[in-house]
Enzyme design. Structure first.
Site, PDB file in Angstrom:
ATOM      1  N   ASN A 151       0.871  -1.169   0.000  1.00  0.00           N
ATOM      2  CA  ASN A 151       0.000   0.000   0.000  1.00  0.00           C
ATOM      3  C   ASN A 151       0.911   1.222   0.000  1.00  0.00           C
ATOM      4  O   ASN A 151       1.471   1.573   1.030  1.00  0.00           O
ATOM      5  CB  ASN A 151      -0.903  -0.033   1.249  1.00  0.00           C
ATOM      6  CG  ASN A 151      -1.720   1.234   1.404  1.00  0.00           C
ATOM      7  OD1 ASN A 151      -1.801   2.054   0.489  1.00  0.00           O
ATOM      8  ND2 ASN A 151      -2.337   1.397   2.570  1.00  0.00           N
ATOM      9  N   LYS A 176       0.206   4.223  -0.304  1.00  0.00           N
ATOM     10  CA  LYS A 176      -0.420   5.436   0.267  1.00  0.00           C
ATOM     11  C   LYS A 176      -0.135   6.632  -0.656  1.00  0.00           C
ATOM     12  O   LYS A 176      -0.026   6.446  -1.863  1.00  0.00           O
ATOM     13  CB  LYS A 176       0.051   5.663   1.706  1.00  0.00           C
ATOM     14  CG  LYS A 176      -0.131   4.404   2.546  1.00  0.00           C
ATOM     15  CD  LYS A 176       0.008   4.626   4.025  1.00  0.00           C
ATOM     16  CE  LYS A 176      -0.210   3.291   4.736  1.00  0.00           C
ATOM     17  NZ  LYS A 176      -0.201   3.428   6.188  1.00  0.00           N
ATOM     18  N   HIS A 200      -9.645   1.309   4.491  1.00  0.00           N
ATOM     19  CA  HIS A 200      -8.385   1.487   5.226  1.00  0.00           C
ATOM     20  C   HIS A 200      -8.628   2.443   6.407  1.00  0.00           C
ATOM     21  O   HIS A 200      -9.402   3.392   6.288  1.00  0.00           O
ATOM     22  CB  HIS A 200      -7.302   2.043   4.299  1.00  0.00           C
ATOM     23  CG  HIS A 200      -5.947   2.011   4.936  1.00  0.00           C
ATOM     24  ND1 HIS A 200      -5.532   2.972   5.822  1.00  0.00           N
ATOM     25  CD2 HIS A 200      -4.940   1.105   4.858  1.00  0.00           C
ATOM     26  CE1 HIS A 200      -4.317   2.666   6.253  1.00  0.00           C
ATOM     27  NE2 HIS A 200      -3.934   1.543   5.689  1.00  0.00           N
ATOM     28  N   GLU A 233      -7.027   4.816   7.517  1.00  0.00           N
ATOM     29  CA  GLU A 233      -6.794   6.238   7.225  1.00  0.00           C
ATOM     30  C   GLU A 233      -7.997   6.848   6.500  1.00  0.00           C
ATOM     31  O   GLU A 233      -8.281   8.035   6.657  1.00  0.00           O
ATOM     32  CB  GLU A 233      -5.495   6.398   6.410  1.00  0.00           C
ATOM     33  CG  GLU A 233      -4.275   6.156   7.295  1.00  0.00           C
ATOM     34  CD  GLU A 233      -3.057   5.602   6.589  1.00  0.00           C
ATOM     35  OE1 GLU A 233      -2.983   5.680   5.344  1.00  0.00           O
ATOM     36  OE2 GLU A 233      -2.167   5.069   7.284  1.00  0.00           O
ATOM     37  N   GLU A 262      -5.765  -4.878  10.349  1.00  0.00           N
ATOM     38  CA  GLU A 262      -4.720  -3.883  10.614  1.00  0.00           C
ATOM     39  C   GLU A 262      -5.023  -3.136  11.903  1.00  0.00           C
ATOM     40  O   GLU A 262      -5.803  -2.179  11.897  1.00  0.00           O
ATOM     41  CB  GLU A 262      -4.657  -2.879   9.460  1.00  0.00           C
ATOM     42  CG  GLU A 262      -4.324  -3.496   8.125  1.00  0.00           C
ATOM     43  CD  GLU A 262      -3.715  -2.466   7.175  1.00  0.00           C
ATOM     44  OE1 GLU A 262      -2.576  -2.666   6.746  1.00  0.00           O
ATOM     45  OE2 GLU A 262      -4.377  -1.451   6.894  1.00  0.00           O
ATOM     46  N   GLY A 289       2.131   2.283  10.728  1.00  0.00           N
ATOM     47  CA  GLY A 289       3.083   3.385  10.594  1.00  0.00           C
ATOM     48  C   GLY A 289       3.762   3.766  11.899  1.00  0.00           C
ATOM     49  O   GLY A 289       4.432   4.793  11.976  1.00  0.00           O
ATOM     50  N   SER A 310       3.031  -2.097  10.320  1.00  0.00           N
ATOM     51  CA  SER A 310       4.484  -2.160  10.558  1.00  0.00           C
ATOM     52  C   SER A 310       5.087  -3.529  10.249  1.00  0.00           C
ATOM     53  O   SER A 310       5.976  -3.989  10.968  1.00  0.00           O
ATOM     54  CB  SER A 310       4.815  -1.738  11.995  1.00  0.00           C
ATOM     55  OG  SER A 310       4.430  -0.392  12.213  1.00  0.00           O
TER      56      SER A 310
HETATM   57  P1  PGA Z   1       2.596   0.303   7.603  1.00  0.00           P
HETATM   58  O1  PGA Z   1       1.152   0.510   6.927  1.00  0.00           O
HETATM   59  O2  PGA Z   1       3.127  -1.005   7.068  1.00  0.00           O
HETATM   60  O3  PGA Z   1       3.398   1.479   7.180  1.00  0.00           O
HETATM   61  O4  PGA Z   1       2.358   0.243   9.078  1.00  0.00           O
HETATM   62  C1  PGA Z   1       0.284  -0.558   6.737  1.00  0.00           C
HETATM   63  C2  PGA Z   1      -1.005  -0.073   6.133  1.00  0.00           C
HETATM   64  O5  PGA Z   1      -1.473   1.010   6.511  1.00  0.00           O
HETATM   65  O6  PGA Z   1      -1.592  -0.741   5.267  1.00  0.00           O
END
Ligand code: PGA
Length: 253
Positions: A9, A11, A95, A97, A165, A171, A211
């Site tokens: 992803n 982003k 997601h 976010e 997640e 993140g 992460s």
């Molecule tokens: P990250 O993000 O691996 O940077 O923690 C995962 C995600 O949001 O899909």
């Protein structure tokens, strides 16, 4: 046996120039025979050009979001059929976010999942609890609600992946332990069984996200109900993403 599925992803990262360089590295480093489904989910502007870059490789393309209408007066939005025609196999829906910064909730996400499947896209549907919810002992209730308000037996389970997640792990550099991940994945699969039946749920892939890095991927991928990963930060570094894919392949053997 479920074939692992690792999706990057990106982003809101990578210009076209940066994306081409990253994709070139990925193509060079990725073994075409890996027993893993691999996708990269790019910003909308990169879908079409990245679709050309991955042509002839084992990498599939995904979008990170879509609207629920096929067309119309929705300034700034992109429809599932536009995404499909740009070369996508997958779209991420829900997601954290999107839930957090764009106020997307169950009603909208249900329409998005239905519209995406209708347009011929496979869906990666994301769920996960916040730190506060985990500390309050609400993890399973939150996952249950996020599944119940969006998923139903009328959907094609074969084209649906669920990404667990935990929001506190996205993140942050903090990953769920293998035990925490397995416990949530087991719970998610039991709920999927109540929606799609036991045999449907047994075939569905549940990705872990939050992460995931080369250093923790092997342990997470070894969990019996973890069928791959949704990878944010580490998918922006070709070597890291390839190492995570390799860990998923090794765990499936
Ligand atoms: P990250 O993000 O691996 O940077 O923690 C995962 C995600 O949001 O899909």
């Amino acid at each position: 046996m479920r074939r692992p599925f690792v999706a990057g992803n990106w982003k809101m990262n990578n210009t076209l120039t940066e994306a081409r360089a990253l994709m070139r590295e990925l193509r060079e480093q990725l073994s075409p025979q890996a027993a893993v489904d691999v996708a990269v989910c790019t910003p909308h502007t990169l879908l079409y050009p990245m679709g050309r870059e991955i042509d002839g490789t084992a990498i599939a393309l995904g979008a990170q979001n879509c609207h629920f209408e096929p067309s119309g007066a929705f300034t700034g939005e992109v429809s599932p059929r536009m995404i499909k025609e740009a070369g996508c196999t997958y779209v991420i829906v829900g997601h954290s976010e999107r839930r957090q910064h764009f106020a997307e909730g169950g009603e909208i996400l249900k329409r998005k999942v239905e519209a995406a499947l209708q347009a011929g896209l496979d869906v990666i549907y994301c769920i996960g609890e916040t730190l506060e919810q985990r500390q309050q002992g609400e993890t399973e209730a939150v996952l249950d609600r996020q599944m119940a308000e969006v998923l139903h037996g009328g959907l094609d389970a074969g084209r649906l992946t669920v990404a667990y997640e935990p929001v506190w792990a996205i993140g942050t550099g903090v990953t769920a332990t293998a035990e925490q991940a397995q416990a949530s994945h087991e719970f998610v699969r039991s709920k999927l069984a109540s929606i799609f039946g036991a045999s449907g749920a047994a075939k569905m892939r549940i990705q872990y996200g939050g992460s995931v890095k080369p250093g923790n991927a092997a342990e997470l991928m070894a969990c019996p109900d973890v069928d791959g990963a949704l990878v944010g930060g580490a998918s922006l570094v070709a070597g890291d993403f390839v190492a995570i894919i390799a860990a998923a392949a090794a765990a499936s053997r």
